[in-house]
Design an enzyme around this catalytic site. Structure first.
Site, PDB file in Angstrom:
ATOM      1  N   CYS A   7      17.851   4.798   3.669  1.00 19.77           N
ATOM      2  CA  CYS A   7      16.522   4.388   3.193  1.00 19.77           C
ATOM      3  C   CYS A   7      16.666   3.924   1.748  1.00 19.77           C
ATOM      4  O   CYS A   7      17.777   3.595   1.320  1.00 19.77           O
ATOM      5  CB  CYS A   7      15.494   5.503   3.363  1.00 19.77           C
ATOM      6  SG  CYS A   7      15.808   6.999   2.406  1.00 19.77           S
ATOM      7  N   ARG A  13      12.951   9.673   3.662  1.00 21.56           N
ATOM      8  CA  ARG A  13      13.135   9.381   5.094  1.00 21.56           C
ATOM      9  C   ARG A  13      14.538   9.669   5.612  1.00 21.56           C
ATOM     10  O   ARG A  13      14.691  10.370   6.629  1.00 21.56           O
ATOM     11  CB  ARG A  13      12.774   7.912   5.370  1.00 21.56           C
ATOM     12  CG  ARG A  13      11.306   7.613   5.202  1.00 21.56           C
ATOM     13  CD  ARG A  13      11.047   6.118   5.145  1.00 21.56           C
ATOM     14  NE  ARG A  13      11.574   5.532   3.912  1.00 21.56           N
ATOM     15  CZ  ARG A  13      11.507   4.261   3.582  1.00 21.56           C
ATOM     16  NH1 ARG A  13      10.963   3.402   4.428  1.00 21.56           N
ATOM     17  NH2 ARG A  13      11.984   3.825   2.437  1.00 21.56           N
ATOM     18  N   ASP A 123       7.283   4.220   4.329  1.00 19.81           N
ATOM     19  CA  ASP A 123       7.766   4.975   3.173  1.00 19.81           C
ATOM     20  C   ASP A 123       6.711   6.007   2.772  1.00 19.81           C
ATOM     21  O   ASP A 123       5.598   5.628   2.388  1.00 19.81           O
ATOM     22  CB  ASP A 123       8.016   3.986   2.034  1.00 19.81           C
ATOM     23  CG  ASP A 123       8.676   4.642   0.840  1.00 19.81           C
ATOM     24  OD1 ASP A 123       8.791   5.890   0.836  1.00 19.81           O
ATOM     25  OD2 ASP A 123       9.075   3.923  -0.081  1.00 19.81           O
TER      26      ASP A 123
HETATM   27  P1  4NP Z   1      12.796   7.074   0.644  1.00 17.48           P
HETATM   28  O1  4NP Z   1      11.485   7.056  -0.296  1.00 17.48           O
HETATM   29  O2  4NP Z   1      13.383   5.666   0.591  1.00 17.48           O
HETATM   30  O3  4NP Z   1      12.286   7.412   1.999  1.00 17.48           O
HETATM   31  O4  4NP Z   1      13.738   8.116   0.057  1.00 17.48           O
HETATM   32  C1  4NP Z   1      11.544   6.571  -1.606  1.00 17.48           C
HETATM   33  C2  4NP Z   1      11.872   7.452  -2.631  1.00 17.48           C
HETATM   34  C3  4NP Z   1      11.944   6.987  -3.924  1.00 17.48           C
HETATM   35  C4  4NP Z   1      11.699   5.647  -4.195  1.00 17.48           C
HETATM   36  C5  4NP Z   1      11.379   4.768  -3.171  1.00 17.48           C
HETATM   37  C6  4NP Z   1      11.301   5.241  -1.873  1.00 17.48           C
HETATM   38  N1  4NP Z   1      11.774   5.167  -5.548  1.00 17.48           N
HETATM   39  O5  4NP Z   1      11.524   3.974  -5.763  1.00 17.48           O
HETATM   40  O6  4NP Z   1      12.134   5.930  -6.462  1.00 17.48           O
END
Ligand code: 4NP
Length: 156
Positions: A7, A13, A123
């Site tokens: 992810c 995720r 997300d």
């Molecule tokens: P993930 O969620 O991709 O499901 O881990 C996110 C966590 C942090 C960020 C973006 C998506 N971020 O931009 O810091």
């Protein structure tokens, strides 16, 4: 088989996807290796998001030992299957992997459970606990289909 769940941050995720698939392969007696990574690298070394940990724990899965790590081009040499959670993640993977990108190893996670739809696991970062439960359910269903597809006798 070595499977990498990917992810953006590797804190919301893909840690759930790693934990859920790992649990299912162990229960199925499969000797697969499961790992996860993130394309943006912003959270390197961090534990999974507290709500991802909580939702997994409520489903009997402990992901507290996981640490965020960046997705790298070399992952295409080390994994058999690389599973992005969403289309933006897939685009980032292509950019990072460059010439090492191998389309034959890549499939969007929800194409296992909803074939040929190219749907994203939404997300949940910055969203409600309910959003994390929704993500868990989508991932759980897709991981059943992933195991079915890669263990079925019909597989070419
Ligand atoms: P993930 O969620 O991709 O499901 O881990 C996110 C966590 C942090 C960020 C973006 C998506 N971020 O931009 O810091």
């Amino acid at each position: 088989m070595k499977v990498l769940m990917v992810c953006l941050g590797n804190i919301c995720r893909s840690p759930i996807a790693e934990g859920v698939l790992q649990d299912k392969v162990e229960k199925a007696g499969l000797h697969w290796q499961v790992d996860s990574a993130g394309t943006n690298g912003y959270h390197n070394g961090e534990h999974p998001h507290a709500t991802s940990q909580m939702v997994c724990r409520l489903n009997g899965i402990d992901i507290s030992h996981q640490r965020s790590r960046p997705f790298q081009a070399v992952d295409f040499e080390q994994y058999d299957l690389i599973i992005p959670m969403a289309a933006d993640v897939l685009r980032e993977m292509k950019y990072i992997a460059g010439k090492k990108y191998d389309t034959g190893k890549v499939k969007l996670l929800l194409n296992y459970s909803f074939p040929n739809t190219d749907l994203d696991v939404p997300d949940p970062w910055g969203r409600s606990v309910a959003a994390f439960h929704e993500v868990y359910d989508l991932i759980n269903h897709a991981c059943d289909a992933l195991i079915e597809e890669h263990t079925s006798a019909k597989q070419p």
